[in-house]
Motif scaffolding. Structure first.
Motif, PDB file in Angstrom:
ATOM      1  N   HIS A 129       0.826  -1.209   0.000  1.00 51.95           N
ATOM      2  CA  HIS A 129       0.000   0.000   0.000  1.00 51.95           C
ATOM      3  C   HIS A 129       0.858   1.257   0.000  1.00 51.95           C
ATOM      4  O   HIS A 129       0.342   2.362  -0.044  1.00 51.95           O
TER       5      HIS A 129
ATOM      6  N   ALA B  11      -4.816  -4.182  -6.577  1.00 56.12           N
ATOM      7  CA  ALA B  11      -5.001  -3.113  -5.601  1.00 56.12           C
ATOM      8  C   ALA B  11      -6.058  -2.137  -6.085  1.00 56.12           C
ATOM      9  O   ALA B  11      -6.250  -1.950  -7.281  1.00 56.12           O
ATOM     10  N   ASP B  15      -6.835   1.078  -1.107  1.00 57.93           N
ATOM     11  CA  ASP B  15      -5.763   0.385  -0.391  1.00 57.93           C
ATOM     12  C   ASP B  15      -4.596   1.304  -0.070  1.00 57.93           C
ATOM     13  O   ASP B  15      -3.769   0.991   0.765  1.00 57.93           O
ATOM     14  N   ALA B  16      -4.511   2.414  -0.803  1.00 58.03           N
ATOM     15  CA  ALA B  16      -3.337   3.278  -0.674  1.00 58.03           C
ATOM     16  C   ALA B  16      -3.170   3.783   0.751  1.00 58.03           C
ATOM     17  O   ALA B  16      -4.150   3.955   1.477  1.00 58.03           O
ATOM     18  N   TRP B  17      -1.913   3.996   1.128  1.00 55.14           N
ATOM     19  CA  TRP B  17      -1.631   4.471   2.486  1.00 55.14           C
ATOM     20  C   TRP B  17      -2.239   5.841   2.720  1.00 55.14           C
ATOM     21  O   TRP B  17      -2.484   6.230   3.855  1.00 55.14           O
ATOM     22  N   GLY B  49      -1.337  -0.502   7.530  1.00 57.08           N
ATOM     23  CA  GLY B  49      -2.086  -0.818   6.312  1.00 57.08           C
ATOM     24  C   GLY B  49      -1.522  -2.000   5.557  1.00 57.08           C
ATOM     25  O   GLY B  49      -0.493  -2.565   5.914  1.00 57.08           O
ATOM     26  N   ALA B  51      -2.002  -4.003   1.306  1.00 57.16           N
ATOM     27  CA  ALA B  51      -2.688  -4.038   0.017  1.00 57.16           C
ATOM     28  C   ALA B  51      -2.349  -5.363  -0.637  1.00 57.16           C
ATOM     29  O   ALA B  51      -1.264  -5.899  -0.423  1.00 57.16           O
ATOM     30  N   TRP B  57       1.093   4.338  -7.070  1.00 56.38           N
ATOM     31  CA  TRP B  57       0.585   5.236  -6.036  1.00 56.38           C
ATOM     32  C   TRP B  57       0.873   6.704  -6.294  1.00 56.38           C
ATOM     33  O   TRP B  57      -0.002   7.548  -6.046  1.00 56.38           O
TER      34      TRP B  57
END
Lengths: 217, 323
Positions: A129, B11, B15-17, B49, B51, B57
């Motif tokens: 992520h 993803a 899901d991204a931080w 987190g 993913a 990103w």
């Protein structure tokens, strides 16, 4: 299999051979971090401390280039990843053990595009992520069993034309076995995910280590 | 890698931080509309987190309005990853080796002082209370009441006096002192429990092989995990036997076979004739464990297996003695 070319043609932009205190050494430009010799803004990159420096010193074409996006697995206290961040672009430094990360944080202080991640390289989902897809290079130097499996699991981050630069430590896989036999197993496992482009042993800098450059299949 | 990512879960932007909490999944437009995340939240997302797969990103961040451009994204990412790493390191630092050393030394001090004071309480209390015996064990066995012969009995006797109602100022002093003994002994128990909990965090391999208390004592004798990791195995083997070692170096005595590691089952319960071999083998593995703990920090269960194998061999020489 060993691709030895004229050493200087394999150096990424931002990495040079320079003379420090009368001895020639690889060097990158950045804030010194562990008392290494410096010359103006350049600082020596010691192949005895860094397996990646030893790999480059051995003449292997790592395919690393200036401004590459790099995922570095096994950053430890940041000695090598600091040099990588000196010439590369966004550099993600994954290290699991908290103790060396204190030093790594100091290295990050002076490098705006070096990102520390206290994560386990065996579990890429815990940093997928944060780490972007299609990185130009995965540099791996983890001292755990299953080094080829770590590389395979992290292949998902690599661009199709990206490079895996891997240092395999035979003693991490099996202390008792012949390094040659360990390396043969690692090669076989790597070939399931990667095509091995070049390799070299890292003696005399590091005993029982094999450096490999590979690309995704 | 061919189509790996396509086969796996892919993803999504949520899901991204940097994705806002509770943002509608997948639809990138919605992300910026979620509550803006503070620096602490972002650092926490980096730490906690996950993913199923990576994504581009930096581009997602710009598209969703989290960042103005790549440079902006990089500075936000830098801030969040540094804060996340610092927070994790700080958390672990609270459990560092120096804290462990303070705890084990404090536990030993509390235990020793409790025992010392318990002796005084026993002596003094014996002069006051021996005649009226009392309902507890002190009464059943007058000997124990007047002169408890072990440290545990001494503290137990002090505990029994602590519950008394003192009659007059002299007794009040004895009972008060007995109360101090009881609370000091409790404190020692709590400190030892802390050591049990924290030694495996500070030195996971060493604690697994030596036991938490012995691991802490070895760190304490060496002055720290780093110092312990830098000592040769022969030094670790005789840590805590300095008097015997220096007597030996003066030529007055044979070399000590073991120091504080004597408390380990593998040394204490191995036939005495093999004690030296056992101590040497144990010290060797503990040294490696300390080095792994200091320099790398990851768990190496294979070290324990190697030690168990080696000990089985050593003990087998005496045909099962020491089992």
């Amino acid at each position: 299999m060993v691709t030895v070319s004229d050493a200087d043609t394999t150096l990424p932009d931002g990495v040079q051979r320079r003379t420090f205190e009368g001895k020639e050494s690889l060097a990158t430009r950045g804030e010194p971090v562990y008392g290494e010799p410096t010359d103006g803004s350049w600082r020596a990159w010691d192949p005895h401390r860094s397996k990646l420096a030893a790999t480059i010193e051995s003449g292997l074409d790592t395919g690393l280039a200036a401004d590459d996006t790099v995922l570095y697995l096994g950053a430890a206290n940041g000695t090598t990843v600091g040099h990588v961040a000196d010439f590369a672009g966004r550099t993600y430094a994954v290290e699991f053990a908290p103790r060396p990360v204190r030093d790594l944080l100091d290295v990050c202080e002076t490098r705006p595009r070096l990102f520390p991640l206290l994560k386990d390289a065996r579990e890429p989902a815990t940093y997928a992520h944060v780490v972007e897809s299609n990185v130009d290079a995965v540099v791996q130097d983890v001292a755990t069993r299953g080094q080829a499996a770590v590389a395979a699991r992290n292949a998902q981050f690599l661009a199709d034309d990206g490079r895996l630069v891997l240092a395999i430590k035979a003693r991490s896989e099996d202390v008792a076995r012949e390094p040659q036999a360990v390396f043969e197993d690692v090669r076989a496992e790597l070939r399931e995910t990667f095509e091995i482009l070049a390799e070299t042993r890292l003696e005399p800098f590091h005993d029982d280590h094999l450096a490999l450059v590979a690309r995704p299949r | 890698m061919t189509d790996d990512t396509a086969d796996d879960d892919t993803a999504t932007a949520s899901d991204a931080w940097f994705a806002a909490e509770g943002a509608a999944s997948a639809e990138t437009e919605d992300l910026a509309e979620g509550a803006a995340l503070g620096a602490d939240d972002l650092a926490r997302r980096v730490r906690e987190g996950s993913a199923p797969a990576p994504d581009d990103w930096p581009t997602v961040a710009v598209e969703t309005g989290f960042a103005d451009d790549e440079t902006d994204y990089e500075s936000a990412l830098r801030e969040a990853t540094l804060a996340a790493a610092r927070a994790t390191v700080r958390e672990r630092e609270r459990a560092d080796d120096q804290q462990l050393i303070h705890a084990i030394r404090a536990a030993d001090d509390a235990r020793r002082t409790a025992n010392e004071l318990a002796e005084r309480v026993a002596e003094w209390g014996g002069s006051l209370f021996e005649l009226d015996g009392g309902p507890d064990h002190a009464g059943d066995e007058p000997e124990a009441a007047t002169a408890p012969d072990t440290a545990d009995a001494g503290v137990a006797y002090a505990r029994s006096l602590a519950d008394r109602d003192p009659d007059g100022p002299t007794e009040a002093h004895v009972v008060s002192l007995a109360k101090r003994v009881a609370t000091l002994a409790d404190e020692a128990d709590r400190l030892e429990a802390y050591v049990e909990d924290h030694a495996p965090v500070v030195a996971p391999n060493l604690a697994a092989m030596a036991g938490a208390t012995l691991a802490a004592r070895l760190c304490s004798l060496a002055g720290g995990l780093e110092q312990l990791a830098k000592k040769p195995s022969g030094t670790l083997q005789v840590l805590g036997a300095e008097d015997a070692l220096f007597a030996h170096l003066r030529g007055d005595a044979p070399s000590p076979k073991h120091g504080v590691i004597y408390t380990h089952d593998y040394v204490r319960n191995t036939h005495p004739a093999e004690g030296g071999s056992a101590a040497r083998a144990l010290a060797g593995k503990l040294t490696i464990a300390a080095r792994v703990d200091h320099y790398s920090g990851d768990r190496r269960p294979e070290l324990e297996e190697e030690l168990d194998d080696r000990m089985a061999t050593i003990r087998a020489r005496r045909g099962g003695d020491g089992e």
